[in-house]
Design a protein around this motif. Structure first.
Motif, mmCIF file in Angstrom:
data_model
loop_
_atom_site.group_PDB
_atom_site.id
_atom_site.type_symbol
_atom_site.label_atom_id
_atom_site.label_comp_id
_atom_site.label_asym_id
_atom_site.label_seq_id
_atom_site.Cartn_x
_atom_site.Cartn_y
_atom_site.Cartn_z
ATOM 1 N N ILE A 43 39.685 27.880 52.497
ATOM 2 C CA ILE A 43 40.144 27.288 53.472
ATOM 3 C C ILE A 43 39.531 25.549 53.104
ATOM 4 O O ILE A 43 38.156 26.124 53.388
ATOM 5 C CB ILE A 43 40.464 27.834 54.001
ATOM 6 N N SER A 44 40.453 24.459 53.762
ATOM 7 C CA SER A 44 39.625 23.218 53.710
ATOM 8 C C SER A 44 38.404 23.102 55.124
ATOM 9 O O SER A 44 39.554 23.581 56.156
ATOM 10 C CB SER A 44 40.679 22.833 52.608
ATOM 11 N N GLY A 138 29.569 34.324 53.617
ATOM 12 C CA GLY A 138 31.711 34.917 54.256
ATOM 13 C C GLY A 138 31.549 34.022 54.897
ATOM 14 O O GLY A 138 32.171 33.915 56.088
ATOM 15 N N TYR A 139 31.584 32.718 55.061
ATOM 16 C CA TYR A 139 31.836 31.471 55.525
ATOM 17 C C TYR A 139 32.880 30.707 55.215
ATOM 18 O O TYR A 139 34.729 30.802 56.483
ATOM 19 C CB TYR A 139 31.109 30.573 55.700
ATOM 20 N N LYS A 140 33.412 30.234 54.328
ATOM 21 C CA LYS A 140 34.122 29.803 53.987
ATOM 22 C C LYS A 140 35.548 31.362 53.251
ATOM 23 O O LYS A 140 37.298 30.773 53.568
ATOM 24 C CB LYS A 140 34.482 28.873 52.478
ATOM 25 N N LEU A 142 35.820 35.027 54.225
ATOM 26 C CA LEU A 142 35.142 36.485 55.135
ATOM 27 C C LEU A 142 34.665 37.589 53.860
ATOM 28 O O LEU A 142 33.326 38.010 54.154
ATOM 29 C CB LEU A 142 36.173 37.025 56.037
ATOM 30 N N ASP A 143 35.022 37.449 52.548
ATOM 31 C CA ASP A 143 34.542 38.619 52.083
ATOM 32 C C ASP A 143 33.800 38.100 51.001
ATOM 33 O O ASP A 143 32.922 38.756 49.511
ATOM 34 C CB ASP A 143 35.768 39.889 51.787
ATOM 35 N N ARG A 144 33.736 36.704 50.850
ATOM 36 C CA ARG A 144 33.118 35.945 49.243
ATOM 37 C C ARG A 144 31.648 35.778 49.859
ATOM 38 O O ARG A 144 31.131 34.920 50.677
ATOM 39 C CB ARG A 144 34.468 34.926 48.811
ATOM 40 N N LEU A 145 30.572 35.815 49.374
ATOM 41 C CA LEU A 145 29.674 35.597 49.256
ATOM 42 C C LEU A 145 29.699 34.602 47.735
ATOM 43 O O LEU A 145 30.131 34.535 47.120
ATOM 44 C CB LEU A 145 28.303 36.274 49.043
ATOM 45 N N SER A 146 28.922 32.840 48.501
ATOM 46 C CA SER A 146 28.989 32.148 47.411
ATOM 47 C C SER A 146 27.264 31.477 47.228
ATOM 48 O O SER A 146 27.073 31.451 48.573
ATOM 49 C CB SER A 146 29.679 31.286 47.406
#
Ligand code: MIG
Length: 695
Positions: A43-44, A138-140, A142-146
């Motif tokens: 999400i931008s 999980g900021y950009k 919720l379920d994704r770590l980058s």
């Protein structure tokens, strides 16, 4: 099992001492994508200033990992927010940042190690890269770590093991043994920004002595220096510094001065002149010594990344060790930059242009941003250069590429010099800024916290994460640095910090004095310190053993009881060493709190080192009562501790006084191996240092 993946030509950070072979298999767990792909699949958000997007570009590499609902993330060392790092974006970009608040992304340190657990996967990640990195947990999404790495040259380690602790131990093993602080550094310590004269220091010592308040060290902040020049002292106010250290030494008290990263530009100042003559300072684009502004006004930064400059800078500490000083704290080494000369000139010129104009909503805030933006401006990191010798060849690196190494190498400079000067004596050394690797050279303190209850809690979250990254000697400003503390906050903070190696009361020049003798009712403070000194044998033993065995002192409950879902979500309690669990009261106006016991434990309630009661509690949730004068902790089933006496200084600690306290279930025999030595020499392997106790 450690797997190493090398990308491009990484800059050697010396974080990892035991070199690993490159893996040829595909990287497990993580997906590699470009930064562009990552953003297009997010999400931008409005531009977030704290994440320094300008450092990321087409070449930036990202790794992603899909988290399950139950996935937990631990680690990242000194960072904001809770013990489980999920749900926020953290940035490795060492920053002089007094805002230790939820929406911050980086504090003073960069500790690129974390652990994924709680779901189907269990692994650790260490990213050895000294430039800017984002860890989006999980900021950009919720379920994704980058993991977002600004530059394509780095080393990635994936560590697998049988348990979180096993993974951490493997990681700790390859990064080398943690710094072991002297025993006196486990005593109570008093600091202030700043004690302004030798007599003020004497007053602190005297007050503690008169009131029976334990003490081992007093700190000197920047005002002891002559015009904020490192390795000097103000002859008017500290002219008798040698006599002062001698007097204090007789009372077994240590004086610990601060050293700042930046060196004042002043003719006749030998550190400045030698640095210029030998090209030991960081250079600007044109090869001139880079000029910035910090405390003393205009300064140069010693190029501690350069071996020769590092050796030279370390040698300067001798000006103070020669006076009997055996402890230092390194500050402002992110490095903190008030302004660069170049940017200051630009801003001053811009501001002149506003004169006589009608400042409106846009231009007014633009002007304010320009001025505020002088401080620690990321563009300044692109304005200076380091010279490192790699395989006999001189290489130049722009600062932003190696930014996170500065505090580490400044502290390394000092420790390497101490080892040359005192091959068999431990000095106290800790730093504000750090990177993995620095843990071998010194400890860390967590910087400018506030006198907030939430900042006590922040320390509790940070402790296991800091340990995971190798730092054992650590702590925060007890009572809070900025703003005014209150008596109850100070009491609760002490009751918690008496389980933390660095127990230093420190406060800012703009806040009320908060030495314990400033408060009424000395009795409770006296007793809290007695409990601390009684706890030192256990704490010191656990800390030294953690250094020698690559282990944790502070362990989240989730690591010990991974199948207990309530234990896994208990983020406000900690195991301290092998036998103790703590659950500090960290809210105001409470005489107790809920505590979760994953198993039967023994509650110990102490009003002093000799006045305490115990009680066995079944597993489960309990409301535990503790008035301000009471320290509560728990001893695990079939575990024991050693307790010393409530002495007033670590020099009075003697194993002949040690007693034991344990919780044996059905007469199970208990044992505890206590590490205790002379407190300053370095023959850690000597078997005589281990005392076995049974119960
Ligand atoms: O930015 O030396 O974190 O402990 O008292 C202020 C003055 C500079 C920051 C340190 C703090 C110290 C203060 N220093």
């Amino acid at each position: 099992m450690i797997k190493k993946f090398t990308f491009g030509t990484p800059i050697e950070t010396d974080a990892v001492l035991i070199k690993q072979p490159n893996s040829t298999i595909p990287i497990p767990y993580l997906n590699q994508i470009t930064y562009k792909e990552l953003l297009s699949n997010s999400i931008s958000r409005k531009k977030d200033n704290s994440t320094y997007e300008e450092f990321f570009n087409e070449d930036s590499i990202c790794f992603t990992y899909d988290m399950e609902d139950s996935t937990q993330i631990y680690g990242l060392g000194e960072q904001v927010r809770g013990m489980n790092k999920r749900g926020w974006i953290y940035q490795s970009c060492c920053k002089d940042n007094g805002d230790h608040i939820e929406t911050t992304s980086s504090l003073y340190a960069s500790h690129n190690f974390f652990l994924v657990c709680g779901g189907k996967d269990l692994f650790g990640v260490f990213l050895d890269f000294p430039g800017i990195v984002n860890f989006d947990m999980g900021y950009k999404k919720l379920d994704r770590l980058s993991i977002e790495i600004s530059n394509p040259n780095f080393t990635l380690y994936i560590i697998e093991g049988t348990s979180p602790r096993d993974i951490i131990k493997q990681f700790r093993h390859i990064i080398g043994r943690s710094y072991i602080a002297p025993l006196w550094a486990y005593g109570y310590q008093q600091s202030r920004y700043s004690y302004m004269s030798s007599d003020e220091v004497r007053e602190v010592a005297k007050k503690h002595e008169e009131l029976g308040l334990g003490l081992d060290a007093i700190y000197l902040d920047i005002d002891y220096m002559e015009r904020y020049k490192d390795f000097t002292y103000n002859k008017d106010t500290f002219g008798d510094l040698k006599e002062l250290t001698d007097e204090l030494q007789e009372k077994n008290l240590h004086l610990v001065p601060i050293i700042d990263a930046a060196v004042k530009i002043e003719d006749g100042y030998s550190v400045y002149e030698e640095g210029v003559a030998n090209n030991y300072f960081c250079k600007d684009e044109n090869g001139n010594d880079f000029v910035a502004g910090v405390w003393p006004g205009k300064v140069h930064f010693p190029d501690v990344l350069n071996e020769k400059a590092r050796e030279w800078f370390g040698n300067q500490y001798q000006a103070l060790t020669d006076l009997g000083i055996d402890g230092f704290w390194n500050d402002m080494n992110e490095p903190a930059i008030f302004y660069s000369e170049e940017n200051l000139n630009y801003v001053l010129e811009k501001i002149t242009g506003y004169k006589g104009t009608n400042l409106d909503i846009h231009s007014y805030f633009e002007m304010v941003r320009l001025v505020v933006g002088l401080l620690n401006n990321p563009d300044d990191y692109k304005r200076f250069y380091h010279k490192m010798t790699i395989n006999g060849e001189d290489k130049i690196f722009r600062h932003d590429l190696v930014h996170n190494l500065y505090g580490y190498f400044m502290t390394r400079a000092a420790k390497e010099a101490f080892d040359r000067m005192y091959p068999n004596k431990r000095l106290l050394l800790f730093s504000r800024s750090s990177y993995v690797g620095m843990h071998r050279y010194g400890g860390l303190w967590t910087g400018d916290n506030y006198s907030w209850w939430s900042h006590m809690k922040l320390l509790l979250s940070q402790l296991p994460a800091i340990n995971m990254c190798g730092f054992i000697y650590t702590g925060c400003d007890v009572g809070g640095f900025q703003d005014n503390t209150t008596k109850d906050l100070m009491m609760r903070w002490l009751a918690f910090s008496l389980f933390v190696p660095l127990m230093r009361n420190h406060s800012d020049c703009h806040s009320d004095f908060q030495e314990l003798y400033r408060f009424e009712n000395q009795e409770i403070f006296r007793n809290l310190l007695k409990i601390r000194y009684a706890m030192v044998p256990y704490l010191y033993s656990e800390c030294v053993k953690a250094c020698l065995n690559d282990d944790l002192v502070y362990c989240p409950l989730a690591f010990e009881w991974p199948n207990d879902s309530l234990a896994c979500e208990t983020y406000d309690q900690l195991l301290v060493g092998e036998s103790i669990m703590i659950a500090p009261i960290m809210e105001q106006n409470k005489t107790g709190r809920f505590v979760y016991l994953p198993e039967e434990m023994m509650q110990v309630s102490m009003k002093s080192d000799t006045d305490y009661s115990t009680k066995i509690l079944p597993a489960g949730v309990h409301y535990i009562h503790a008035d301000l004068d009471t320290v509560v902790f728990f001893i695990r089933k079939n575990h024991m501790i050693v307790l010393g006496k409530g002495v007033l200084n670590t020099s009075e600690i003697s194993p002949s006084d040690f007693t034991t306290l344990g919780f044996s279930k059905e007469n199970t025999p208990l044992s505890y191996t206590c590490y205790f030595d002379d407190g300053y020499s370095k023959d850690y392997e000597n078997p005589n240092h281990y005392i076995s106790y049974t119960f």
